[in-house]
Design a protein around this motif. Structure first.
Motif, PDB file in Angstrom:
ATOM      1  N   LYS A  22       0.842  -1.180  -0.020  1.00  0.00           N
ATOM      2  CA  LYS A  22      -0.099   0.043  -0.234  1.00  0.00           C
ATOM      3  C   LYS A  22       0.712   1.118   0.018  1.00  0.00           C
ATOM      4  O   LYS A  22       0.610   2.250  -0.744  1.00  0.00           O
ATOM      5  N   THR A  23       1.713   1.387   0.796  1.00  0.00           N
ATOM      6  CA  THR A  23       2.602   2.368   0.839  1.00  0.00           C
ATOM      7  C   THR A  23       3.333   2.777  -0.087  1.00  0.00           C
ATOM      8  O   THR A  23       3.585   4.126  -0.691  1.00  0.00           O
ATOM      9  N   LEU A  24       3.746   1.674  -0.807  1.00  0.00           N
ATOM     10  CA  LEU A  24       4.911   2.076  -2.232  1.00  0.00           C
ATOM     11  C   LEU A  24       3.940   1.767  -3.357  1.00  0.00           C
ATOM     12  O   LEU A  24       4.414   2.148  -4.627  1.00  0.00           O
ATOM     13  N   GLY A  25       2.849   1.327  -3.351  1.00  0.00           N
ATOM     14  CA  GLY A  25       1.961   1.386  -4.365  1.00  0.00           C
ATOM     15  C   GLY A  25       2.303   0.239  -5.685  1.00  0.00           C
ATOM     16  O   GLY A  25       2.357   0.240  -6.719  1.00  0.00           O
ATOM     17  N   MET A  26       2.809  -1.009  -4.873  1.00  0.00           N
ATOM     18  CA  MET A  26       3.125  -1.954  -5.310  1.00  0.00           C
ATOM     19  C   MET A  26       2.250  -3.336  -5.276  1.00  0.00           C
ATOM     20  O   MET A  26       1.541  -3.511  -4.330  1.00  0.00           O
ATOM     21  N   THR A  74      -0.028 -11.702 -15.395  1.00  0.00           N
ATOM     22  CA  THR A  74      -1.205 -11.137 -15.495  1.00  0.00           C
ATOM     23  C   THR A  74      -1.333  -9.690 -14.786  1.00  0.00           C
ATOM     24  O   THR A  74      -1.717  -8.761 -15.465  1.00  0.00           O
ATOM     25  N   HIS A  75      -0.674  -9.395 -13.678  1.00  0.00           N
ATOM     26  CA  HIS A  75      -0.715  -8.186 -12.971  1.00  0.00           C
ATOM     27  C   HIS A  75       0.419  -7.143 -13.425  1.00  0.00           C
ATOM     28  O   HIS A  75       0.050  -5.954 -13.550  1.00  0.00           O
ATOM     29  N   GLY A  76       1.336  -7.712 -14.119  1.00  0.00           N
ATOM     30  CA  GLY A  76       2.478  -6.752 -14.617  1.00  0.00           C
ATOM     31  C   GLY A  76       3.239  -6.521 -13.221  1.00  0.00           C
ATOM     32  O   GLY A  76       2.695  -6.133 -12.236  1.00  0.00           O
ATOM     33  N   VAL A  77       4.604  -6.447 -13.479  1.00  0.00           N
ATOM     34  CA  VAL A  77       5.352  -5.904 -12.437  1.00  0.00           C
ATOM     35  C   VAL A  77       6.168  -4.646 -12.384  1.00  0.00           C
ATOM     36  O   VAL A  77       7.036  -4.423 -11.639  1.00  0.00           O
ATOM     37  N   SER A  78       5.760  -3.877 -13.439  1.00  0.00           N
ATOM     38  CA  SER A  78       6.635  -2.710 -13.842  1.00  0.00           C
ATOM     39  C   SER A  78       6.714  -1.599 -12.528  1.00  0.00           C
ATOM     40  O   SER A  78       7.655  -0.924 -12.715  1.00  0.00           O
ATOM     41  N   GLY A  80       6.598  -2.579  -9.684  1.00  0.00           N
ATOM     42  CA  GLY A  80       7.288  -3.338  -8.616  1.00  0.00           C
ATOM     43  C   GLY A  80       6.437  -4.280  -7.776  1.00  0.00           C
ATOM     44  O   GLY A  80       5.108  -4.562  -8.285  1.00  0.00           O
ATOM     45  N   CYS A  81       7.075  -5.348  -7.211  1.00  0.00           N
ATOM     46  CA  CYS A  81       6.149  -6.236  -6.653  1.00  0.00           C
ATOM     47  C   CYS A  81       6.953  -6.707  -5.247  1.00  0.00           C
ATOM     48  O   CYS A  81       7.965  -6.743  -5.134  1.00  0.00           O
ATOM     49  N   ILE A  82       5.898  -7.148  -4.470  1.00  0.00           N
ATOM     50  CA  ILE A  82       6.442  -7.521  -3.156  1.00  0.00           C
ATOM     51  C   ILE A  82       6.035  -9.204  -3.113  1.00  0.00           C
ATOM     52  O   ILE A  82       4.975  -9.423  -3.032  1.00  0.00           O
ATOM     53  N   LEU A  83       7.178  -9.785  -2.942  1.00  0.00           N
ATOM     54  CA  LEU A  83       6.915 -11.306  -2.947  1.00  0.00           C
ATOM     55  C   LEU A  83       6.859 -11.628  -1.458  1.00  0.00           C
ATOM     56  O   LEU A  83       7.851 -11.430  -0.672  1.00  0.00           O
TER      57      LEU A  83
END
Ligand code: AP5
Ligand code: MG
Length: 182
Positions: A22-26, A74-78, A80-83
Motif C-alpha cells: 500500500k505504502t509503495l503502490g506495489m 497477469t498483473h504486471g510488475v513494472s 514493482g512487486c512484493i513477494l
C-alpha cells in the motif's frame, strides 16, 4: 523494485507485505494466499496443494513457480512487486531469476525478518489458521530451516539481503523495513 519478504512462518511477512504494498503502490503476491484461495475454490492447483499446505510441507516447486509466473504476467510488475513467502527453495529462487530476467528485471531487496521461535509459535497459535496447530507449526519451522534458510546465504552473496528485526509493534517493524529498502 522487486522486494522479497523473507523469513520463517509467523515472522510477519503477510502483515508487512500488505502495508508495504500500500505504502509503495506495489503489487503484493503471496503464494500462501494464492494456495489458500485455490484450495477454497477447489481448482486443479488447489487439489494438488491441499495435502502439502495442511501438513505444513512445501508445495512442489514447479506448481509454485507456475502460479508466480502467471500472477506476475497477469498483473504486471513494472510498478514493482512484493513477494511474500516466495522463493522458499533454491530451485524457486532460480525460477524467479528466470521469470524476472525475461522481463528485464531482477530481485532488488530481500528483507530477512527475524523473530525468535517461541514468539512465532505464540503468534501462530493465537491466530489459529487451519495450519496453525502445534504439530504443523513445528513442521513448517523444520521445513524453513532445511529448505528455505539456506537462501539467506544465496542472497547475501548477491548483496541484496537486508536483515530486519521483526519484534516490536507492527508500525515499528514497517518503519525498519521501509528504511531498509530506501
Ligand atoms: P504461508 O501462507 O506463506 O505461511 P507461512 O510462511 O507459514 O507464514 P505465515 O503466513 O504463517 O506467517 P507470516 O510470516 O506471513 O506472518 P503474519 O503476517 O501472518 O504458507 C502456507 C503454506 O503454503 C506453506 O506451509 C506451504 O504448504 C504453502 N506454500 C506457500 N508458499 C510456498 C512456496 N513458495 N513454496 C511451496 N509451498 C508454499 O503474522 C503472523 C501472526 O502474527 C498474525 O496473527 C499477525 O497478526 C501477528 N503479527 C504480525 N506482526 C506482528 C507484530 N509485529 N507483533 C505482534 N504480532 C504480529
Ligand atoms: Mg503469510
Amino acid at each position: 523494485m522487486i522486494i522479497v519478504l523473507f523469513g520463517a512462518p509467523g515472522v510477519g511477512k503477510g502483515t508487512q507485505a500488505e502495508i508495504l504494498a500500500k505504502t509503495l503502490g506495489m503489487f503484493h503476491l503471496s503464494t500462501g494466499d494464492a494456495f489458500r484461495t485455490a484450495i477454497k475454490n477447489q481448482t486443479e492447483i488447489g487439489m494438488v496443494a491441499k495435502s502439502y499446505v495442511d501438513g505444513g510441507h512445501l508445495v512442489p516447486d514447479d506448481v509454485t513457480a507456475k502460479i508466480v509466473e502467471e500472477a506476475m504476467k497477469t498483473h504486471g510488475v513494472s510498478n514493482g512487486c512484493i513477494l511474500d513467502g516466495f522463493p522458499r527453495t533454491r530451485i524457486q529462487a532460480e525460477a524467479l531469476d528466470a521469470i524476472l530476467s525475461g522481463m528485464d528485471m531482477a530481485v532488488t531487496h530481500v528483507v530477512n525478518l527475524t523473530v525468535d521461535y517461541d514468539t512465532i509459535t505464540q503468534r501462530l497459535l493465537a491466530r489459529g489458521r487451519a495450519d496453525d496447530t502445534e504439530q504443523v507449526i513445528n513442521n513448517r519451522l523444520q521445513v524453513y530451516e532445511n529448505e528455505t534458510a539456506p537462501l539467506i546465504e544465496f542472497y547475501k552473496n548477491r548483496g541484496v539481503l537486508r536483515d530486519v528485526h521483526g519484534l516490536g509493534t507492527v508500525e515499528e517493524v514497517s518503519a525498519r523495513i521501509l528504511s531498509a529498502v530506501q
